[in-house]
Design a protein around this motif. Structure first.
Motif, PDB file in Angstrom:
ATOM      1  N   LYS A  78       0.833  -1.152  -0.073  1.00 29.02           N
ATOM      2  CA  LYS A  78      -0.148  -0.176   0.005  1.00 29.02           C
ATOM      3  C   LYS A  78       0.787   1.218  -0.083  1.00 29.02           C
ATOM      4  N   ILE A  79       0.373   2.352  -0.832  1.00 34.64           N
ATOM      5  CA  ILE A  79       1.130   3.665  -0.594  1.00 34.64           C
ATOM      6  C   ILE A  79      -0.293   4.487   0.055  1.00 34.64           C
ATOM      7  N   THR A  80       0.057   5.273   1.184  1.00 33.36           N
ATOM      8  CA  THR A  80      -1.145   6.045   1.648  1.00 33.36           C
ATOM      9  C   THR A  80      -0.339   7.387   1.716  1.00 33.36           C
ATOM     10  N   LEU A  81      -1.568   8.312   1.731  1.00 36.77           N
ATOM     11  CA  LEU A  81      -1.074   9.795   2.052  1.00 36.77           C
ATOM     12  C   LEU A  81      -2.070  10.106   3.235  1.00 36.77           C
ATOM     13  N   TYR A  91      -5.751  11.738 -11.536  1.00 39.47           N
ATOM     14  CA  TYR A  91      -4.584  11.309 -10.891  1.00 39.47           C
ATOM     15  C   TYR A  91      -4.089  10.017 -10.974  1.00 39.47           C
ATOM     16  N   LYS A  92      -2.499   9.921 -11.274  1.00 39.89           N
ATOM     17  CA  LYS A  92      -2.157   8.709 -11.410  1.00 39.89           C
ATOM     18  C   LYS A  92      -0.891   8.659 -10.311  1.00 39.89           C
ATOM     19  N   LEU A  93      -0.620   7.534  -9.755  1.00 43.58           N
ATOM     20  CA  LEU A  93       0.371   7.326  -8.690  1.00 43.58           C
ATOM     21  C   LEU A  93       1.446   6.750  -9.524  1.00 43.58           C
ATOM     22  N   TYR A  94       2.890   7.287  -9.521  1.00 43.40           N
ATOM     23  CA  TYR A  94       4.142   6.761 -10.182  1.00 43.40           C
ATOM     24  C   TYR A  94       5.191   6.561  -9.097  1.00 43.40           C
ATOM     25  N   LEU A  95       5.690   5.515  -9.243  1.00 41.77           N
ATOM     26  CA  LEU A  95       7.162   5.532  -8.452  1.00 41.77           C
ATOM     27  C   LEU A  95       8.247   5.634  -9.512  1.00 41.77           C
ATOM     28  N   SER A  96       9.447   6.610  -9.034  1.00 47.28           N
ATOM     29  CA  SER A  96      10.588   6.828  -9.985  1.00 47.28           C
ATOM     30  C   SER A  96      11.926   6.456  -9.300  1.00 47.28           C
ATOM     31  N   PRO A  97      12.811   6.113  -9.989  1.00 49.38           N
ATOM     32  CA  PRO A  97      14.176   5.758  -9.441  1.00 49.38           C
ATOM     33  C   PRO A  97      14.783   7.170  -9.151  1.00 49.38           C
ATOM     34  N   ARG A  98      14.309   8.193  -9.570  1.00 48.36           N
ATOM     35  CA  ARG A  98      14.988   9.649  -9.513  1.00 48.36           C
ATOM     36  C   ARG A  98      14.023  10.494  -9.059  1.00 48.36           C
ATOM     37  N   PHE A  99      14.291  11.732  -8.133  1.00 45.34           N
ATOM     38  CA  PHE A  99      13.240  12.586  -7.691  1.00 45.34           C
ATOM     39  C   PHE A  99      13.202  13.602  -8.894  1.00 45.34           C
ATOM     40  N   VAL A 100      11.887  13.883  -8.931  1.00 44.96           N
ATOM     41  CA  VAL A 100      11.407  14.609  -9.959  1.00 44.96           C
ATOM     42  C   VAL A 100      10.478  15.785  -9.431  1.00 44.96           C
ATOM     43  N   GLU A 101      10.632  16.982  -9.828  1.00 48.05           N
ATOM     44  CA  GLU A 101       9.409  17.999  -9.230  1.00 48.05           C
ATOM     45  C   GLU A 101       8.818  18.913 -10.386  1.00 48.05           C
ATOM     46  N   THR A 102       9.005  18.725 -11.558  1.00 51.48           N
ATOM     47  CA  THR A 102       8.559  19.254 -12.583  1.00 51.48           C
ATOM     48  C   THR A 102       7.895  18.362 -13.690  1.00 51.48           C
ATOM     49  N   LYS A 120      -8.001   8.549  -6.449  1.00 54.16           N
ATOM     50  CA  LYS A 120      -9.244   8.772  -6.669  1.00 54.16           C
ATOM     51  C   LYS A 120      -9.923   9.769  -5.484  1.00 54.16           C
ATOM     52  N   THR A 121      -8.978  10.164  -4.504  1.00 58.49           N
ATOM     53  CA  THR A 121      -9.641  10.821  -3.363  1.00 58.49           C
ATOM     54  C   THR A 121      -8.363  12.056  -3.190  1.00 58.49           C
ATOM     55  N   PHE A 122      -8.942  13.145  -2.773  1.00 61.85           N
ATOM     56  CA  PHE A 122      -8.161  14.409  -2.623  1.00 61.85           C
ATOM     57  C   PHE A 122      -7.816  14.666  -1.201  1.00 61.85           C
ATOM     58  N   ASN A 123      -8.354  13.846   0.054  1.00 58.43           N
ATOM     59  CA  ASN A 123      -8.092  14.223   1.215  1.00 58.43           C
ATOM     60  C   ASN A 123      -7.773  12.694   1.607  1.00 58.43           C
ATOM     61  N   ASN A 124      -6.389  12.657   2.021  1.00 59.32           N
ATOM     62  CA  ASN A 124      -5.984  11.289   2.276  1.00 59.32           C
ATOM     63  C   ASN A 124      -6.213  10.297   0.997  1.00 59.32           C
ATOM     64  N   PHE A 125      -5.465   9.262   0.974  1.00 64.13           N
ATOM     65  CA  PHE A 125      -5.782   8.130  -0.173  1.00 64.13           C
ATOM     66  C   PHE A 125      -4.841   6.901   0.164  1.00 64.13           C
ATOM     67  N   VAL A 126      -5.570   5.845  -0.355  1.00 64.34           N
ATOM     68  CA  VAL A 126      -4.789   4.634  -0.129  1.00 64.34           C
ATOM     69  C   VAL A 126      -4.707   3.848  -1.534  1.00 64.34           C
ATOM     70  N   VAL A 127      -3.791   3.557  -2.003  1.00 60.19           N
ATOM     71  CA  VAL A 127      -3.501   2.941  -3.316  1.00 60.19           C
ATOM     72  C   VAL A 127      -2.704   1.740  -3.230  1.00 60.19           C
ATOM     73  N   ASN A 128      -3.495   0.443  -3.725  1.00 60.90           N
ATOM     74  CA  ASN A 128      -2.639  -0.894  -3.544  1.00 60.90           C
ATOM     75  C   ASN A 128      -1.394  -0.956  -4.461  1.00 60.90           C
ATOM     76  N   VAL A 129      -0.659  -1.591  -3.999  1.00 64.15           N
ATOM     77  CA  VAL A 129       0.719  -1.596  -4.754  1.00 64.15           C
ATOM     78  C   VAL A 129       0.526  -3.099  -5.595  1.00 64.15           C
TER      79      VAL A 129
END
Length: 158
Positions: A78-81, A91-102, A120-129
Motif C-alpha cells: 500500500k501507498i497512503t497519504l 490522478y495517477k500514482l507513479y514510482l520513480s528511481p529519481r526525484f522529479v519535481e517538474t 481517486k480521493t483528494f483528502n487522504n488516499f490509499v493505493v494498492n501496490v
C-alpha cells in the motif's frame, strides 16, 4: 445599436459558458470522488510502511491549482497519504528511481517509472501496490494528472 447589443450578448454568453466549463472541470472530480479513507484508516495502514516522505506545496512544478501536501507512506502492498491534493480529474500514482519535481523532469524520466495506480480521493488516499512492483527499486513517489499532462507533487522516500 442592434449590432452592438448582439456582439455584447454574444461575448457575455461565451464568457459565461467558458466559466461554466472551467468550473465544471474543476468541481466534477470533487463531486464524483469516492469517500476518502479516514485518518484512522490511513494511520493504521501507514504503521506497516517501510518508507515515508512528505508531499510539499513549494515544489518547482507545483502551483496554486496543482499541489499536494502531507505524509506519504510506502509499504510493499500500500501507498497512503495523510494529507491533501488539489482536486483534478485523472490522478495517477507513479514510482520513480529519481526525484522529479517538474513536468519536464517527469517527461524525461517517464520511461524509468512504474505506474502504481489511480488516486481517486483528494483528502487522504490509499493505493494498492501491484505484486510485481518492488518499492525498494525506486526512491520517489509522484502524483501526476494524466488527462492534462500536469505535475502535481512528489516526495523522495529513500
Amino acid at each position: 445599436m442592434i449590432f452592438q447589443k448582439t456582439i455584447t450578448l454574444l461575448i457575455t454568453h461565451l464568457l459565461a459558458g467558458t466559466l461554466g466549463i472551467a468550473l465544471g472541470i474543476y468541481l466534477l472530480p470533487i463531486l464524483t470522488a469516492p469517500t476518502a479513507p479516514t485518518p484512522s484508516e490511513v494511520s493504521h495502514l501507514s504503521t506497516q510502511a517501510q518508507y515515508s516522505g512528505e508531499f510539499r506545496k513549494d515544489l518547482a512544478g507545483s502551483d496554486f491549482l496543482h499541489w499536494g501536501e502531507g505524509k506519504v507512506s510506502i509499504s510493499p502492498t500500500k501507498i497512503t497519504l495523510m494529507g491533501k491534493l488539489a482536486p483534478d480529474p485523472d490522478y495517477k500514482l507513479y514510482l520513480s528511481p529519481r526525484f522529479v519535481e517538474t513536468e519536464t523532469e517527469f517527461n524525461q524520466e517517464n520511461t524509468n517509472m512504474v505506474l502504481v495506480g489511480n488516486v481517486k480521493t483528494f483528502n487522504n488516499f490509499v493505493v494498492n501496490v501491484p505484486q510485481n512492483i518492488d518499492i525498494a527499486k525506486y526512491d520517489t513517489v509522484i502524483v501526476w494528472c494524466e488527462s492534462f499532462g500536469q505535475f502535481i507533487t512528489s516526495a523522495k522516500y529513500q
